[in-house]
Design an enzyme around this catalytic site. Structure first.
Site, short mmCIF file in Angstrom:
data_model
loop_
_atom_site.label_atom_id
_atom_site.label_comp_id
_atom_site.label_asym_id
_atom_site.label_seq_id
_atom_site.Cartn_x
_atom_site.Cartn_y
_atom_site.Cartn_z
N ASP A 155 0.85 -1.19 0.00
CA ASP A 155 0.00 0.00 0.00
C ASP A 155 0.89 1.24 0.00
OD1 ASP A 155 -1.99 1.59 2.62
OD2 ASP A 155 -1.87 1.99 0.46
N ASN B 68 -0.43 4.53 -0.31
CA ASN B 68 -1.11 5.78 0.08
C ASN B 68 -1.85 5.64 1.40
OD1 ASN B 68 -3.06 4.05 -0.84
ND2 ASN B 68 -4.23 5.60 -1.95
N ASP C 33 -9.14 -16.99 -15.75
CA ASP C 33 -9.90 -17.41 -14.57
C ASP C 33 -11.07 -18.32 -14.96
OD1 ASP C 33 -10.35 -16.89 -11.64
OD2 ASP C 33 -12.29 -16.24 -12.41
N GLU D 295 -6.90 -21.47 -15.82
CA GLU D 295 -7.15 -22.05 -14.50
C GLU D 295 -8.05 -23.26 -14.71
OE1 GLU D 295 -9.94 -20.35 -11.86
OE2 GLU D 295 -8.88 -21.03 -10.10
O1 ISL Z 1 -11.98 -22.05 -3.34
C1 ISL Z 1 -12.14 -22.41 -4.46
C2 ISL Z 1 -13.36 -23.19 -4.89
O2 ISL Z 1 -14.02 -23.67 -3.75
C3 ISL Z 1 -11.11 -22.08 -5.44
O3 ISL Z 1 -10.69 -23.27 -5.98
C4 ISL Z 1 -11.62 -21.12 -6.49
O4 ISL Z 1 -12.89 -20.61 -6.25
C5 ISL Z 1 -11.68 -21.77 -7.85
O5 ISL Z 1 -10.44 -22.38 -8.10
C6 ISL Z 1 -11.91 -20.66 -8.89
O6 ISL Z 1 -10.98 -19.64 -8.60
C7 ISL Z 1 -11.01 -18.46 -9.39
O7 ISL Z 1 -12.33 -17.98 -9.60
C8 ISL Z 1 -13.05 -17.47 -8.48
C9 ISL Z 1 -12.22 -16.55 -7.58
O8 ISL Z 1 -12.90 -16.40 -6.32
C10 ISL Z 1 -10.85 -17.15 -7.31
O9 ISL Z 1 -10.06 -16.24 -6.53
C11 ISL Z 1 -10.19 -17.40 -8.66
O10 ISL Z 1 -8.86 -17.89 -8.50
C12 ISL Z 1 -14.21 -16.69 -9.06
O11 ISL Z 1 -13.70 -15.73 -9.96
CA CA Z 2 -3.48 1.92 -1.20
#
Ligand code: ISL
Ligand code: CA
Length: 556
Positions: free
Chosen positions: A29, A31, A207, A261
């Site tokens: 951080d 600020n 994601d 992912e």
């Molecule tokens: O805790 C999980 C599922 O119960 C994690 O495995 C995760 O939610 C999953 O892998 C998907 O993750 C990604 O999408 C999510 C976000 O919350 C996570 O931080 C991201 O890595 C929704 O966007």
């Molecule tokens: Ca900040």
């Protein structure tokens, strides 16, 4: 007839790279508002570059109401105001490139925030031109259309009173799933991807990419998926068509790295995503290792070292010369590496963190180091639900404890090992209040009090620190092609505490020996390595004879 040589993987920068993940909210951080920001990251780029990593993966920096800390995007072309401005982002990219590093950003295309203007239009009424951007359903007999359950508790459907239908959200009700079956939706996403690629970023971490195609007809999932619906959601019939189109329309036009992912995907499906002849993704992040101790939702379960070794052998066996793997044992969704797979007690913290660094950086595949791994940051002693910030944990508490039969102590005990917030406590820079993460009075989540001795200032000043061990290992990896392009053979898959494997390339062979326990272990070099010498290790002095507690050695 010439002997058919084993086909070798092509050589390319993202196979040789070490990736460092930054979770911007918790990194630095600048600020004093208690929230990490882009200027804070820029102020620490030398610290990252000195480690020797090659690529930075930045968790979402886009405008967001932070229902899920940025994984709920409100505007794909705007920087989150808490993190700074577009000028800050452009400055960050320039400063990263100036240090010879690359930047991949975290693209969340499965869903947006419910505050995205697409959703605000879509929910206006059932005939809005934007209606098909999301997944709406009238419901059945006044109830949700199917039995799907959200990763953040409850059903994946919320009734929108305004337009009188249910909308789908695999995650929070504030994260409505985009309708990838709609051409305009896919093309709008591709435009947003190009917006960032045209700035010169080096790729994406994608994601929840495996869930963008929804199971046909939104059918109920069978009882076999009750414990893990992710495997059902990741079987959408159009998934590979969408990813191939994304590659054709976007990725193939840039020299970039794409890593999906792969939540809910078995290792045996790896080739379907990363075989370079399929023109889909370069890499995927698989969860079999990092979730090896995970039972249903937040519950932990027992595991053994042979179980973990089997994951890495299966991962290795799941690919051929047209594919590549990743090694990811930590991230912003999982507990801290040394607490999760090592021993964070004072006696073994340093040695086990260095052993895990050795594992991460000598297995076969592109390693992903999560911010703070290099300091041996540990899990946080969450005393009560009030210490948590994560929507996943807070929703589960409400469902399972407040409105369910789970005793609070049981919930807190399991989450003390599995919660995502362990990885989200502020990066520990100094022994100042809040670990020097913020000069303000209150960070958005409490800092770990062990920043008193686990912090970057102390680590960078101590040549024997975990940080410098990572730095030397990353340098060693760069000097030893066998650790990058070499093969992988587990030499004792059934041993309960010894993890020993070889990496061979042409006439170079490397032996990695890890005593994954605090107990001394009798040791003799295996056949074929009896002339080898230990050239790297986490104990000072000579490294021969029996293995000491949490001892790691690399032989050449
Ligand atoms: O805790 C999980 C599922 O119960 C994690 O495995 C995760 O939610 C999953 O892998 C998907 O993750 C990604 O999408 C999510 C976000 O919350 C996570 O931080 C991201 O890595 C929704 O966007
Ligand atoms: Ca900040």
């Amino acid at each position: 007839m010439t002997l058919s040589t084993v086909e070798q993987p092509s050589k390319i920068w993202w196979k040789e790279a070490v990736v460092y993940q930054i979770y911007p909210r918790s990194f630095k951080d600048s600020n004093a508002d208690g929230i990490g920001d882009i200027a804070g990251i820029i102020s620490r780029l030398d610290y990252i570059a000195d480690l020797g990593v090659d690529v930075i993966w930045l968790s979402p920096h886009f405008d967001s109401p932070n229902a899920d800390n940025g994984y709920d995007i409100r505007d794909y072309r705007k920087v989150m105001s808490e993190f700074g401005t577009m000028a800050d982002f452009d400055n960050l990219l320039r400063e990263i490139k100036a240090r010879g590093l690359r930047l991949i950003i975290d693209f969340v295309g499965n869903h947006t925030s419910d505050e995205h203007d697409w959703f605000e239009q879509s929910r206006r009424d059932q005939n809005d031109p934007m209606r098909d951007r999301y997944i709406w359903h009238p419901g059945i007999d006044g109830k949700e259309p199917n039995n799907w359950t959200s990763f953040f508790s409850g059903p994946t459907w919320t009734k929108d009173t305004g337009s009188g239908e249910y909308y789908l959200h695999l995650f929070s009700h504030k994260q409505p799933d985009l309708n990838w079956a709609d051409d305009a939706t896919r093309n709008a996403i591709y435009d947003d991807m190009r917006f960032w690629l045209d700035k010169g970023i080096d790729g994406f971490r994608l994601d929840v990419i495996t869930m963008i195609s929804k199971p046909l007809g939104l059918e109920d999932f069978g009882p076999q998926y009750d414990a893990d619906p992710a495997q059902y959601y990741a079987k959408g019939p159009e998934l590979h068509r969408y990813i191939q189109e994304m590659n054709q329309q976007v990725f193939s036009r840039y020299d970039i790295m794409t890593v999906g992912e792969a939540f809910g995907v078995p290792l045996t499906d790896t080739k379907l995503f990363v075989d370079d002849r399929r023109a889909e993704l370069n890499l995927i992040l698989n969860f079999d290792a990092v979730r090896i101790d995970r039972g249903e939702t937040w519950r932990r379960k027992d595991w053994t070292l042979p179980d973990l070794k089997a994951v890495f052998t299966n991962m290795n066996d799941s690919i051929d010369a047209h594919c590549w793997n990743t090694v990811a044992l930590s991230n912003h969704d999982n507990p801290r590496l040394v607490s999760h797979f090592g021993d964070d007690s004072p006696k073994w913290h340093d040695l086990s963190a260095k052993l895990l660094a050795t594992l991460q950086l000598t297995l076969r595949g592109t390693p992903f180091v999560y911010q703070g791994d290099e300091l041996g940051m540990t899990n946080f002693l969450f005393a009560d639900i009030g210490d948590y910030r994560d929507v996943e944990t807070l929703n589960a508490w409400d469902q399972d404890v407040v409105h369910g039969a789970t005793p609070p102590a049981e919930f807190l005990d399991h989450n003390r090992h599995t919660a995502r917030d362990h990885a989200r406590t502020p990066m520990q820079w100094t022994d100042a209040p809040h670990g020097g993460f913020t000069d303000g009075p209150t960070p958005w989540i409490a800092a770990n009090s062990n920043a008193s001795h686990i912090n970057a200032a102390a680590a960078t000043a101590d040549d024997a620190s975990i940080y410098h061990f990572y730095r030397r290992l990353i340098a060693l990896r760069r000097q030893m092609p066998a650790l990058i392009y070499g093969d992988y053979t587990d030499l004792c898959p059934d041993h309960p505490t010894l993890f020993m494997y070889s990496r061979r390339l042409d006439d170079a062979s490397v032996l990695v020996v890890l005593n994954v326990s605090s107990d001394p272990l009798p040791f003799a070099l295996p056949r074929g390595f009896d002339q080898s010498v230990a050239t790297f290790g986490n104990y000072s002095g000579d490294q021969c004879g029996d293995l000491r507690g949490w001892e790691a050695r690399i032989y050449q």
